[in-house]
Design an enzyme around this catalytic site. Sequence first.
Site, short mmCIF file in Angstrom:
data_model
loop_
_atom_site.label_atom_id
_atom_site.label_comp_id
_atom_site.label_asym_id
_atom_site.label_seq_id
_atom_site.Cartn_x
_atom_site.Cartn_y
_atom_site.Cartn_z
N THR A 111 0.87 -1.18 0.00
CA THR A 111 0.00 0.00 0.00
C THR A 111 0.90 1.22 0.00
O THR A 111 1.64 1.44 0.96
CB THR A 111 -0.89 0.03 1.26
OG1 THR A 111 -1.66 -1.16 1.29
CG2 THR A 111 -1.80 1.24 1.25
N LYS B 221 -7.67 1.59 -2.90
CA LYS B 221 -7.29 1.14 -1.55
C LYS B 221 -7.41 2.29 -0.54
O LYS B 221 -7.98 2.13 0.54
CB LYS B 221 -5.85 0.60 -1.60
CG LYS B 221 -5.21 0.32 -0.27
CD LYS B 221 -5.69 -0.94 0.36
CE LYS B 221 -5.10 -1.10 1.76
NZ LYS B 221 -5.64 -2.22 2.48
N LYS C 251 -1.21 5.22 8.61
CA LYS C 251 -0.46 5.29 7.34
C LYS C 251 -1.43 5.51 6.17
O LYS C 251 -1.23 6.38 5.33
CB LYS C 251 0.32 3.99 7.14
CG LYS C 251 0.95 3.86 5.77
CD LYS C 251 1.49 2.46 5.51
CE LYS C 251 1.73 2.27 4.01
NZ LYS C 251 2.13 0.91 3.66
P1 NAD Z 1 5.80 -6.10 7.32
O1 NAD Z 1 6.56 -4.98 7.91
O2 NAD Z 1 5.43 -7.28 8.13
O3 NAD Z 1 6.59 -6.66 6.01
C1 NAD Z 1 7.39 -5.87 5.19
C2 NAD Z 1 8.63 -6.70 4.86
O4 NAD Z 1 9.43 -5.98 3.91
C3 NAD Z 1 9.51 -6.96 6.08
O5 NAD Z 1 9.77 -8.34 6.19
C4 NAD Z 1 10.80 -6.16 5.78
O6 NAD Z 1 11.97 -6.78 6.32
C5 NAD Z 1 10.80 -6.18 4.28
N1 NAD Z 1 11.58 -5.12 3.66
C6 NAD Z 1 11.61 -3.80 3.98
N2 NAD Z 1 12.45 -3.14 3.17
C7 NAD Z 1 12.96 -4.06 2.30
C8 NAD Z 1 13.87 -3.98 1.22
N3 NAD Z 1 14.43 -2.83 0.85
N4 NAD Z 1 14.19 -5.13 0.56
C9 NAD Z 1 13.62 -6.31 0.93
N5 NAD Z 1 12.74 -6.43 1.96
C10 NAD Z 1 12.42 -5.32 2.62
O7 NAD Z 1 4.49 -5.44 6.66
P2 NAD Z 1 3.14 -6.20 6.19
O8 NAD Z 1 2.16 -6.18 7.29
O9 NAD Z 1 3.51 -7.47 5.52
O10 NAD Z 1 2.63 -5.14 5.10
C11 NAD Z 1 3.22 -5.03 3.80
C12 NAD Z 1 2.39 -4.07 2.98
O11 NAD Z 1 1.03 -4.55 2.92
C13 NAD Z 1 2.30 -2.67 3.55
O12 NAD Z 1 2.38 -1.75 2.49
C14 NAD Z 1 0.94 -2.61 4.24
O13 NAD Z 1 0.41 -1.32 4.31
C15 NAD Z 1 0.13 -3.53 3.34
N6 NAD Z 1 -1.02 -4.17 4.00
C16 NAD Z 1 -0.91 -4.79 5.20
C17 NAD Z 1 -2.01 -5.39 5.80
C18 NAD Z 1 -1.90 -6.06 7.14
O14 NAD Z 1 -2.96 -6.36 7.73
N7 NAD Z 1 -0.71 -6.36 7.66
C19 NAD Z 1 -3.25 -5.36 5.15
C20 NAD Z 1 -3.34 -4.77 3.89
C21 NAD Z 1 -2.21 -4.17 3.32
#
Ligand code: NAD
Length: 297
Positions: free
Chosen positions: A96, A171, A246
């Site tokens: 997102t 979204k 966010k």
């Molecule tokens: P998270 O923080 O658990 O996962 C993000 C991952 O990206 C982490 O494992 C981190 O180490 C990795 N990362 C960061 N920078 C990096 C890089 N440069 N290279 C490689 N890996 C890297 O977050 P999440 O909950 O999995 O969310 C991910 C996305 O999905 C976000 O944009 C969030 O807004 C969206 N989202 C999350 C949810 C939810 O319920 N968790 C729901 C809908 C959308």
Amino acid sequence: MAKIGFVGLGNMGLPMAQNLIKAGHQVEGLDVFAASVEKLKSAGGAAAANAKAMASHSDAIVTMLPSGKEVREIYLGANGIVENARAGTLLIDSSTIDVDTARSVAKAAEAKNLMMVDAPVSGGVGGAQGATLTFMVGGPDAAFAKAKPFLEAMGKTIVHAGGAGNGQAAKICNNMILGVSMIAVSEAFVLAEKLGLDAQKLFDISSKSSGQCWSMTTYCPVPGPVPASPANRDYQAGFTAAMMLKDLKLAQEAARSASAHTPLGAQAGTIYQHFVESGEQGRDFSGIIRFLRAGKS
Ligand code: NAD
């Protein structure tokens, strides 16, 4: 079977990548957090050496990263995906992020003859695990058609929302409704308490009346009426207050950039900002009711 590179194996990305493996694809993962890559390996995936190597031999790449900054870096940075992917490679960004970044990355990808869609999701970690996510997809028809079978391995509802960036637009519009409606429903329960109206009674009436909405019927912020809602487990997330903040900030950024007037969206952002600053960033966003009840907003 396709060779898929997956970047960002966090709460959402890891189960999504696992579902691609279950669908028979060969998945190579990349994450700054080594333990997450190990988890993918134990689920039958492989570790990518780096973004450049991954890009040069993948048929498709999926990214699930925290914000627009990481998305820009991984796609547009030196040794990034856009520079190194073969022409025709499919790129799916499910993070997102802000609409402007989504559109500028898509433009750079198109200039290199890559096929890109922005495909943010709704459905949370449960949806990622159960492959029941909703994908809101922006991008050209041909890229959407190519992405659809991969998205179907990770989700249940796949909607083409229009050109590049429109998935992100959908979204943040959806989550602005959610943030505002959760506050509205919470305020109603707080007022009902003060007026001596039982929460279950308000639920029974409003869930069948014009106040009915997802924040009331599926994610009810008071314990009792909806047993699966986080209110019944001390507001353990779920969808954290930090993530709601966010998305509300992204909505305000987009509103400013498009000159749209969204006063309730702005106010919801301020209320969630105060909630997060009070140390509740990891709490489920429906926990906002406790903050409102205490008169702290
Ligand atoms: P998270 O923080 O658990 O996962 C993000 C991952 O990206 C982490 O494992 C981190 O180490 C990795 N990362 C960061 N920078 C990096 C890089 N440069 N290279 C490689 N890996 C890297 O977050 P999440 O909950 O999995 O969310 C991910 C996305 O999905 C976000 O944009 C969030 O807004 C969206 N989202 C999350 C949810 C939810 O319920 N968790 C729901 C809908 C959308």
